[in-house]
Structure formats: structure tokens, C-alpha cells
Design a protein around this motif. Structure first.
Motif, mmCIF file in Angstrom:
data_model
loop_
_atom_site.group_PDB
_atom_site.id
_atom_site.type_symbol
_atom_site.label_atom_id
_atom_site.label_comp_id
_atom_site.label_asym_id
_atom_site.label_seq_id
_atom_site.Cartn_x
_atom_site.Cartn_y
_atom_site.Cartn_z
ATOM 1 N N GLY A 23 58.220 43.396 36.570
ATOM 2 C CA GLY A 23 57.938 44.280 37.878
ATOM 3 C C GLY A 23 58.785 45.797 37.553
ATOM 4 N N ILE A 24 59.847 45.556 37.164
ATOM 5 C CA ILE A 24 60.670 46.733 36.913
ATOM 6 C C ILE A 24 60.352 47.462 35.576
ATOM 7 C CG2 ILE A 24 63.182 47.668 35.991
ATOM 8 C CD1 ILE A 24 63.242 46.626 38.820
ATOM 9 N N ILE A 25 59.790 46.840 34.524
ATOM 10 C CA ILE A 25 59.279 47.515 33.545
ATOM 11 C C ILE A 25 57.918 48.242 33.825
ATOM 12 C CG2 ILE A 25 58.323 47.423 31.129
ATOM 13 C CD1 ILE A 25 60.297 44.971 30.904
ATOM 14 N N LEU B 26 63.042 53.293 51.631
ATOM 15 C CA LEU B 26 62.270 54.271 50.893
ATOM 16 C C LEU B 26 61.340 55.105 51.625
ATOM 17 C CD1 LEU B 26 62.952 53.483 47.370
ATOM 18 C CD2 LEU B 26 64.258 54.690 48.523
ATOM 19 N N LYS B 27 61.177 56.331 51.457
ATOM 20 C CA LYS B 27 60.135 56.945 52.028
ATOM 21 C C LYS B 27 58.748 56.929 51.252
ATOM 22 C CE LYS B 27 59.784 61.422 54.500
ATOM 23 N NZ LYS B 27 60.429 62.359 54.961
ATOM 24 N N HIS B 28 58.040 55.935 51.500
ATOM 25 C CA HIS B 28 56.666 55.822 51.066
ATOM 26 C C HIS B 28 55.730 55.092 51.786
ATOM 27 C CE1 HIS B 28 58.502 51.845 48.819
ATOM 28 N NE2 HIS B 28 58.109 51.708 50.315
ATOM 29 N N ASN B 29 54.535 54.922 51.239
ATOM 30 C CA ASN B 29 53.423 54.748 52.159
ATOM 31 C C ASN B 29 53.492 53.124 52.491
ATOM 32 O OD1 ASN B 29 50.838 53.738 53.163
ATOM 33 N ND2 ASN B 29 50.372 56.009 52.931
ATOM 34 N N ILE B 30 53.977 52.563 53.462
ATOM 35 C CA ILE B 30 54.103 51.125 53.931
ATOM 36 C C ILE B 30 52.791 50.553 53.710
ATOM 37 C CG2 ILE B 30 54.604 49.509 55.478
ATOM 38 C CD1 ILE B 30 57.300 50.763 54.480
ATOM 39 N N ALA B 31 51.951 51.114 54.117
ATOM 40 C CA ALA B 31 50.341 50.665 54.183
ATOM 41 C C ALA B 31 49.887 50.398 52.577
ATOM 42 C CB ALA B 31 49.424 51.455 54.845
ATOM 43 N N ALA B 32 50.213 51.408 51.841
ATOM 44 C CA ALA B 32 49.765 51.019 50.401
ATOM 45 C C ALA B 32 50.625 49.948 49.925
ATOM 46 C CB ALA B 32 50.163 52.296 49.711
ATOM 47 N N MET B 33 51.899 49.792 50.254
ATOM 48 C CA MET B 33 52.747 48.728 49.652
ATOM 49 C C MET B 33 52.261 47.386 50.167
ATOM 50 S SD MET B 33 56.990 48.143 50.007
ATOM 51 C CE MET B 33 56.891 47.122 51.521
ATOM 52 N N LEU B 34 52.176 47.356 51.493
ATOM 53 C CA LEU B 34 51.569 45.932 52.051
ATOM 54 C C LEU B 34 50.310 45.624 51.366
ATOM 55 C CD1 LEU B 34 52.891 46.170 55.497
ATOM 56 C CD2 LEU B 34 53.843 44.960 53.600
ATOM 57 N N PHE C 207 53.319 46.082 44.080
ATOM 58 C CA PHE C 207 53.092 45.159 42.787
ATOM 59 C C PHE C 207 54.335 44.566 42.287
ATOM 60 C CE2 PHE C 207 53.244 45.425 38.149
ATOM 61 C CZ PHE C 207 52.296 44.652 37.765
ATOM 62 N N LEU C 208 55.482 45.285 42.488
ATOM 63 C CA LEU C 208 56.761 44.387 41.961
ATOM 64 C C LEU C 208 57.075 43.155 42.922
ATOM 65 C CD1 LEU C 208 59.574 44.418 40.609
ATOM 66 C CD2 LEU C 208 60.335 45.961 42.305
ATOM 67 N N LEU C 209 56.899 43.298 44.158
ATOM 68 C CA LEU C 209 57.053 42.268 45.312
ATOM 69 C C LEU C 209 56.112 41.220 44.929
ATOM 70 C CD1 LEU C 209 57.855 44.115 48.450
ATOM 71 C CD2 LEU C 209 59.440 42.881 47.180
ATOM 72 N N ALA C 210 54.683 41.513 44.522
ATOM 73 C CA ALA C 210 53.817 40.413 44.242
ATOM 74 C C ALA C 210 54.234 39.748 43.172
ATOM 75 C CB ALA C 210 52.487 41.345 44.123
ATOM 76 N N LEU C 211 54.784 40.320 42.063
ATOM 77 C CA LEU C 211 55.146 39.477 40.784
ATOM 78 C C LEU C 211 56.216 38.612 41.037
ATOM 79 C CD1 LEU C 211 55.296 42.337 38.165
ATOM 80 C CD2 LEU C 211 53.830 40.274 38.105
ATOM 81 N N ILE C 212 57.245 38.899 41.974
ATOM 82 C CA ILE C 212 58.482 38.118 42.227
ATOM 83 C C ILE C 212 57.988 36.921 43.232
ATOM 84 C CG2 ILE C 212 60.760 37.816 43.083
ATOM 85 C CD1 ILE C 212 61.101 40.765 42.099
ATOM 86 N N LEU D 112 47.092 42.297 47.811
ATOM 87 C CA LEU D 112 45.837 42.211 46.775
ATOM 88 C C LEU D 112 46.503 41.630 45.459
ATOM 89 C CD1 LEU D 112 43.917 45.546 47.251
ATOM 90 C CD2 LEU D 112 43.237 43.309 47.967
ATOM 91 N N PHE D 113 47.562 42.001 45.218
ATOM 92 C CA PHE D 113 48.128 41.658 43.601
ATOM 93 C C PHE D 113 48.356 39.958 43.896
ATOM 94 C CE2 PHE D 113 49.374 46.017 42.677
ATOM 95 C CZ PHE D 113 48.449 46.283 41.570
ATOM 96 N N ARG D 114 48.774 39.716 44.884
ATOM 97 C CA ARG D 114 49.313 38.259 45.104
ATOM 98 C C ARG D 114 47.930 37.351 45.171
ATOM 99 N NH1 ARG D 114 54.062 36.518 48.180
ATOM 100 N NH2 ARG D 114 55.610 36.969 46.819
ATOM 101 N N LEU D 115 46.782 37.661 45.396
ATOM 102 C CA LEU D 115 45.929 36.949 45.269
ATOM 103 C C LEU D 115 45.372 36.559 43.772
ATOM 104 C CD1 LEU D 115 42.912 38.999 47.406
ATOM 105 C CD2 LEU D 115 44.198 37.058 47.983
#
Lengths: 684, 175
Positions: free
Chosen positions: B119-121, B51-59, B29-34, B64-67
Motif C-alpha cells: 500500500g505504501i509503495i 489530512l485534507k482530502h476527499n473523504i467521500a473518495a477515500m470511503l 486503497f491503502l486501507l483496503a489492502l491492510i 470498492l477495493f475491499r470487494l
């Protein structure tokens, strides 16, 4: 049959706290969490230990669960560090083997988009650490003549300031271009895919600089075109049109007035005619006679009144007519004046730019200047394309359907975003001529610089030397935006086509040129003034014994040098004006006065005829209107005549009635006398 | 895309930390906003990658947000413009502008700044909301869904069966 073992993580004994922290908290499926809680029991030491008898279906699920518990440890994945290391290694490999190749393509693409023609770069090398960028050769095709190169350079080197680059500013401290050449032939067509054009002769339609434009022929002067050009300045045409309008107004006014008077006269005429039949002979009544006389006197006074009115109108009409006649005289004068004015425009003896020699020089300079101007425009276009590239980059962001946003400027080091501190160009050889140029302080934000862009160019060849020194100051506080000094001594000029108008077959001379270019006072362009001095002139003549040839020979023997002064005004759209004057024009005009005057006189006569033809339709209209005015004048005289004849008729009638009355009185008196003896007079 | 969705469903149903999923989605979401193409975006992406998180979820969330994120550009422009014009922060931004490489972050662009700050907020609310949602899903919904007639019927649809088989394969690999 596969044997299932309990994973090691579950075989260990944990304190109650450790069990919660290391096992339970790392299981995030409630069902699994419950399952594990049920599998562990507290032993006699108070530690959590897995039970021995585990059902097979549970045993199967323990292995993946143990793996996921291990995976759920920590915040950073160590394996990702390996990926990063791999990427860094990839970049290093790229830097070693592919960077220059990819950069070559990027530079070529960038240059192609700026110059709209093919560009080739060879031997490119970039060292980011040293801030060095170099290549062995570069050629950029000319978009207008695709089989020629706009420019070509040999080994070149750029020194880039890396500190500035880290601050998103491009500062090229030194740019050294060697073996610089321009307008060189190309082997491969330089047209871009989309703008490929037919260019067969390798010159690409380049203006051929043959010098036949120097052939000033007196027959070239097109009088019809000249008249059309000068249409607004023709006083006669304007006067005729103005006169025609006035005549039309006056004529219609007088037509109306005289028509009214006509009606009035017709009524009077009718009354007069009715009086003609009037007679008192039969009745002989004195009273009737007196009544008839009164009628005649009334009518007479009406006729007299109308006559007075008509006389007054005739005075007014005469005033109008006089005014119109005055205008006709003015028109005649104006035609004469126009012929003289137009004649001065084709005056072959004046030095006002249409003179014989200056005109030839003007055309020569215009062609030479066109070349420089063309190059200047190309440079300007390239500069504009470079300037416009920034908004295009923002446009690329728009490709992701995002707005470009607003840019807030925060003060940084007050350096421009793009600056080339020093460009050094060199090229050519003894056979083609050598070029050395230095340009300093070329920037996209000149206001951030303490100095203007300066340039110095030296071109030396076997036949000419040209030195240009100047500056371009695009800063908003600049007092003068542009200044250039031109020094070009001892140029050998050869006009192989000669000057046909002076019957010169071939001409060569040594020429000194000095001049300067500045921005015009009106800021509407650049004015270049040139002092051109031709000496050691050698000519080959068509007819050595002809009148013109002798005059030319005589002049050239008398004169050490021929001087020209040229003033060229150019703006970003075109070369607007070239004025050339020369001392030779006056001398030539004196020497060739007769000859030139004859031509001029003939031309004037031709011009007179042409002008009369040109204004003929308007003059025709003028004639028609004048004749209708004449008719009106005649008509007014006729009206007065008819009134005079009416007065005569009335006079006659009055006399007739008076005589009738007299005879009537006499008859009456005779009758009375005849009756007199029969009467007795009382008391006598 | 199918693979990303499958990975997300696997993560949703496996024993991964709910926070990993939530963090992935929040970073997406943060990366989509910037807006992309600047050093700030690249920097955040690199941090998120480590960071240890789900890359698939991030991408997936990034895509989706970019749309539709451009709809919010005027809002981001206003927020960024407001922040960049706060007089008290002027010196801070000036100093930032003079640090080498920082100008490449395009922080002085109103949409970049607006996207970054918003995005940070919103990062934490998104993170906690997704964590909470995953917990709810795993605790109460997952078992109900798996056993429902609707899901059983849906699973018979070819595309769904393909996704299911992908999930199963991934589950095996993950285990």
C-alpha cells in the motif's frame, strides 16, 4: 434585484508572484482559471488588480470561486480536530456512564460462549488506569443441568498488569473470588436459546446418589453374559472348532482314499468272478490248465498287493483316528478347565474386585469418583474452549473474506500471552462447609513459566475434611505432568441404604482417606491410589440372628478397622478401571467359606450347564464328524474282508484247476498204459 | 452510496485540488489492502482523517477495493512473509514488538505487513495517476462529456436524473 459584490479575495491587489500563488494555483478548473486571468490587469504600480467592469454572469461565478480558493488552502482541516475532540468527549462520557454496562454484557456473552449456558454478572467495575476489575456477584449455569449453577461467586476482584496489557498480553496478578459455591440452585433456567432443554426436577437428570448400588446380589451374575464376554478365552470352544476343522479335513481325505480303493477292489472282484466260471474239466488240456493257473496267480498277487496297501492305509488311518481321539480328550479336559476358569471369575470368596465387600466399595467409589471426574471434565472443556478462542478470532477476520495470514514470532519479554499468577477462592459457611483454594501460575503457555501450576484445596465441613495439594505441569520438559496428594481424615460416612448383600440395613463409620494421583506409566491416564480406613463401624442388621449377620457381627467385634485399597484409572474419555481390595474380604471369605463355597459350587454347576449349552452346536458337529470317521474305519475293515474272501476264492479255484489238471494227467497216463501191450518193444 | 458517488462527481467537477481526490483514493486503497481490526489500520485511518482530502473518495475507494482485495491475499502473504523474514530486519521487528501498543498493530502478520508495504509503495503511483487523470478530465474531457448527446440522453433516465439532482444540490451547498 439581487446585488452581486466582488468577493474580498479578488478586491485585493497582488504582486504578480502572489497572484499566481494565492489565486491562480488554487483554481483547478482551466476555464475558471482563464476567466480570472482575464479579469486581472497589471496596474501602474505593477500589481495585479481586478478590472472594474465585470459582466453580471461572471460576477455570479466569482463568489463560489472565492470560497473554493479559500478552501484549497493548507493540508490539514481544522474542523476535523473538533470532530476528534468531540469523539474524545464521547469516549469520556461512555467511560463514565456506559463502560461498565457494556463490559458486563461483553463478559456475560464471553462466559456464555465458553460455558454454553447463561451467565450473570452484577456490579461490574473496570478501572483501566489502576488495572482493576471487580464485580459483586457472578453466576454461571450448568449447561447439563440448567436449573442449577455450575458455580457462583460473591464479590471478586482481579488485578490486571497494564504494562503487559499494552504488550498484548493478559497477566492477572491476583484473582480473588469470595463466597465461591458450586452446584447451587437457580431461579431462572440457565439454558441458552439454542440449547434449551427440558429440566423439570431442578436436578436436571443429575445422577441420584442413593446407595442401592451397594446391593451385590449373587443372582445379578448373568452367566450367559459372562460366557459371551469370555467367548475368546474359552479354550474348549476354540479346541472344538479346531478339532472339527481337523476331523473334516481327515474325513474327506480318507473318504477319497477309500473310494479309490473301493474302485480297485470292485475291478478285482469282477476279475475274480470271471475266474469262477473257468474250468478245464471239459477240455482237460494241460496247456490250458497252466494258462488258467498263471491267470489265477497274477490275480492273486494283485489282490495281495491291494491288501498290503490297505493294511498300510489302515495303520495311517489309525494314527489319524488316535490323534482325533486325543483331541476329543483334550476338549473334555478343556471344558473342565473352562468351568474352573469361569468359576474363578464369579468366585465370591476371592478379593479380586468381584468380591462381596470390595465390589460394593468399588461401586461406591465409582459413583463418588464420577462426580469429581465430571467436574474435572467440565474444567477441561472450559480450558479447551478458552484455548480455542484464538483461532475463532482469526475466523472472525475471515468474515471479511480475508485470509488469516501467517504470524511471525519475534522475541519479546518471555511472558505468556495469558497468565493468572494467583487465584484465591473462598466460600461456604459452617453449615455447608468451607472451601479455600489457591491456584498459582495458570497460563496458556506454560513453557514460558519457570514453575508448574500448583494448587491447594481445603474443604471442611461438619462431616468431612478434604485437603488436596498438587501440581499440573504442562511444560514440554516436565518430568511428571500431574501429581496430587489427597488427605481426608475423620470423614463420617453413613450408608442409609446399607449393604443388602451382607444383610446390613444401615452402616455408618468414621473413615480416613489418604491417597495420591499421578499420571500412569503408560501416559494413558491418571492413576489414583487410595488407602481407605473405616473405623467405629456401626451397623443395623436385617436379621440379627441369621448366619450372615452373626458372622458380620463377629468380624466387626474382632476388627478395629476395615481397610480398603483402591486404584482408579481415568483418562479423558472415562473412568477406565477401579480396583478395590480389602482385608475384610479374606476374613469374610474364611468365616463365610461354607456359605460362599456352596454358592460358588452351585454357580459352577450352573456354569458347566451353561457352557455345555453354549458349546453344544460345535460339539454336535464334532459328534457327526466323529461318527463319519467311525464309518470310514468300518469301511476299511470291510474292504480287507472282501479281499480276504477273494483270496479264498482264488485259492479254491487254484486247487480246483490243479486237481483237474492232476486227474487229466492221470487219465492220459491210463490211456497210455492201456495202449502199451499192443506195442513191441524193439530188441528185448 | 448514491450520495458518495454524487460527492465524488461534484468533487471531480468542482474547483477542488486534484491531489485531494487522488489522496483520498490512494488512502482508500491503502486501507483496503491492510486487513482491519488492528491498531495499524486504525492509525492510518486517523491520519487519513486529519489530512485534507476527499473523504467521500477515500470511503468509496475503500469500499470498492475491499470487494476484490482478498484475491490478492496470497500475494500479500508472500510479500509480508518475505519482509518479515529478512534477517537484517529481525532486530528492528524485535524492538518494534517490544514497544508497548505496537503488538496490537499485528505487524507480524504476513498479510498485514504485505498490505501495508504494498500500500505504501503503491500510494504514490496511485496518487500521481489519479491527479493526472483528474487534470486530464477537467481540462479535456469534462466539457466534452457535459455537452455530448449521450450524456444528455442518459440524464433523462430516472436514476441518473436523481444523481444529477443530488449533484446539483451538493454543488449549491458546496458553493
Amino acid at each position: 434585484m439581487k446585488k452581486y459584490r466582488i468577493p474580498g479575495i479578488f478586491c485585493k491587489k497582488y504582486t504578480s508572484k502572489a497572484f499566481n500563488k494565492k489565486i491562480i494555483k488554487r483554481i483547478h478548473i482551466p476555464k475558471d482559471r482563464e476567466m480570472i486571468k482575464n479579469l486581472f490587469k497589471e496596474n501602474i504600480d505593477g500589481k495585479m488588480e481586478i478590472i472594474r467592469e465585470i459582466p453580471k454572469d461572471v460576477l455570479v461565478r466569482l463568489k463560489p470561486l472565492a470560497k473554493s480558493i479559500k478552501k484549497n488552502k493548507g493540508l490539514v482541516s481544522r474542523w476535523k480536530a473538533f470532530i476528534v475532540l468531540f469523539i474524545i468527549a464521547l469516549i469520556l462520557v461512555f467511560n463514565l456512564f456506559f463502560k461498565d454496562k457494556l463490559l458486563t454484557r461483553a463478559v456475560e456473552t464471553g462466559l456464555e460462549s465458553v460455558f454454553q449456558a447463561k451467565a450473570e454478572v452484577n456490579g461490574l467495575h473496570l478501572s483501566l488506569i489502576n488495572g482493576n476489575f471487580s464485580y459483586q456477584s457472578l453466576s454461571i449455569a450448568d449447561a447439563d443441568h440448567t436449573k442449577r449453577n455450575l458455580l457462583e461467586t460473591g464479590p471478586s476482584e482481579f488485578r490486571v498488569n497494564i504494562t503487559e496489557l499494552l504488550s498484548k498480553r493478559i497477566r492477572i496478578e491476583e484473582m480473588s473470588l469470595t463466597d465461591f459455591r458450586w452446584d447451587t440452585p437457580r431461579e431462572v433456567d440457565g439454558a441458552m436459546e439454542a440449547s434449551a432443554r427440558d429440566d423439570q426436577d431442578g436436578k436436571g437428570g443429575k445422577t441420584d446418589l442413593t446407595l442401592d448400588f451397594l446391593a451385590v446380589n449373587k443372582d445379578d451374575i448373568d452367566l450367559k453374559v459372562l460366557l459371551e464376554e469370555q467367548k475368546d478365552n474359552l479354550v474348549s470352544l476354540n479346541l472344538i472348532n479346531q478339532g472339527n476343522e481337523e476331523i473334516e479335513t481327515v474325513t474327506s481325505k480318507w473318504k477319497e482314499t477309500y473310494a479309490e480303493k473301493d474302485k480297485k477292489i470292485a475291478i478285482l472282484s469282477k476279475d475274480v468272478n470271471s475266474l469262477k466260471s473257468l474250468s478245464i474239466k471239459d477240455t482237460g488240456s494241460l496247456a490250458e490248465g497252466q494258462a488258467a493257473l498263471k491267470q489265477i496267480m497274477d490275480l492273486y498277487s494283485r489282490v495281495a498287493e491291494t491288501k498290503t496297501e490297505l493294511a498300510a492305509l489302515q495303520d495311517d488311518f489309525k494314527t489319524d483316528r488316535k490323534h482325533l481321539l486325543e483331541m476329543n480328550r483334550l476338549i473334555e479336559n478343556a471344558v473342565h478347565e473352562d468351568v474352573n476358569n469361569l468359576g474363578s471369575l464369579i468366585d465370591l470368596s476371592s478379593g479380586s474386585g468381584r468380591s462381596l465387600v470390595s465390589s460394593a466399595a468399588e461401586k461406591y467409589i465409582r459413583n463418588r469418583w464420577n462426580d469429581y471426574y465430571e467436574y474435572g471434565l467440565k474444567a477441561l472443556n472450559v480450558y479447551n474452549r478458552i484455548k480455542d478462542r484464538q483461532p475463532k478470532e482469526l475466523g472472525e477476520k475471515k468474515g471479511l473474506h480475508r485470509d488469516s495470514g501467517r504470524i511471525f514470532i519475534f522475541p519479546g519479554q518471555d511472558n505468556p500471552d495469558f497468565l493468572i499468577e494467583h487465584i484465591h477462592l473462598s466460600g461456604g459457611d459452617d453449615s455447608t462447609g468451607t472451601l479455600a483454594a489457591e491456584i498459582r501460575s495458570l497460563s496458556s503457555e506454560p513453557d514460558k513459566l519457570s514453575e508448574a501450576l500448583t494448587f491447594a484445596v481445603d474443604w471442611k465441613s461438619s462431616s468431612s475434611v478434604i485437603t488436596l495439594n498438587g501440581f499440573v505441569d504442562m511444560r514440554s520438559r516436565a518430568e511428571r505432568q500431574f501429581e496430587m496428594e489427597i488427605i481426608s481424615p475423620a470423614n463420617f460416612i453413613s450408608l442409609d441404604e446399607g449393604v443388602p448383600s451382607l444383610e446390613i440395613k444401615k452402616l455408618s463409620s468414621m473413615t480416613d482417606i489418604k491417597g495420591e494421583s499421578v499420571v500412569s506409566d503408560k501416559q494413558d491416564g491418571v492413576i489414583t491410589t487410595l488407602d481407605i480406613s473405616m473405623k467405629d463401624i456401626e451397623i443395623e442388621q436385617v436379621d440379627k440372628d441369621g448366619f450372615v449377620s452373626n458372622v458380620i457381627k463377629e468380624i466387626l467385634n474382632d476388627m478395629d478397622e476395615v481397610d480398603f485399597k483402591a486404584e482408579i484409572l481415568a483418562d479423558k474419555n472415562s473412568i477406565k478401571d477401579i480396583k478395590v481390595s480389602s482385608n475384610i474380604d479374606n476374613i469374610l471369605s474364611k468365616k463365610m467359606g461354607e456359605y460362599i463355597n456352596e454358592i460358588a459350587a452351585a454357580k459352577k454347576e450352573e456354569l458347566r450347564t451353561e457352557l455345555l449349552n453354549y458349546i453344544a452346536p460345535s460339539l454336535k458337529e464334532n459328534e457327526v464328524l466323529n461318527s463319519s470317521m467311525e464309518k470310514l474305519g468300518v469301511e476299511s475293515f470291510n474292504q480287507i474282508d472282501s479281499l480276504n474272501s477273494m483270496q479264498n476264492v482264488l485259492d479254491a479255484k487254484q486247487n480246483e484247476i490243479q486237481s483237474d489238471m492232476k486227474s487229466g494227467i492221470k487219465d492220459e497216463a491210463s490211456k497210455l498204459i492201456d495202449q502199451a501191450p499192443k506195442l513191441k518193444l524193439p530188441g528185448f | 452510496m448514491v450520495s458518495f458517488i454524487a460527492k465524488l462527481i461534484v468533487a471531480l467537477n468542482s474547483n477542488s485540488r486534484p491531489s485531494e481526490l487522488a489522496s483520498g483514493i490512494a488512502f482508500g486503497f491503502l486501507l483496503a489492502l491492510i486487513p482491519g481490526g488492528n491498531l495499524l489500520w486504525i492509525g492510518i485511518f486517523v491520519i487519513a482523517f486529519f489530512l485534507k482530502h476527499n473523504i467521500a473518495a477515500m470511503l468509496l475507494s475503500l469500499g470498492l477495493f475491499r470487494l476484490f482485495i482478498s484475491v490478492f491475499d496470497p500475494l500479500l502473504d508472500n510479500i509480508g512473509g518475505f519482509i518479515l523474514s529478512i534477517p537484517q530486519l529481525y532486530n528492528f521487528f524485535t524492538n518494534l514488538n517490544n514497544i508497548p501498543l505496537f503488538p496490537y498493530s499485528n505487524f507480524n502478520n504476513s498479510i498485514v505487513m504485505g498490505g501495508f508495504v504494498l500500500g505504501i509503495i503503491l500510494w504514490l503511483p496511485v496518487f500521481f495517476f489519479i491527479t493526472f487523470a483528474v487534470k486530464i478530465y477537467r481540462g479535456k474531457i469534462a466539457s466534452k462529456i457535459a455537452g455530448s448527446k449521450f450524456v444528455k440522453a442518459i440524464k433523462k433516465v430516472p436514476i441518473i436524473s436523481k444523481v444529477t439532482s443530488s449533484i446539483q444540490k451538493l454543488s449549491v451547498l458546496a458553493s
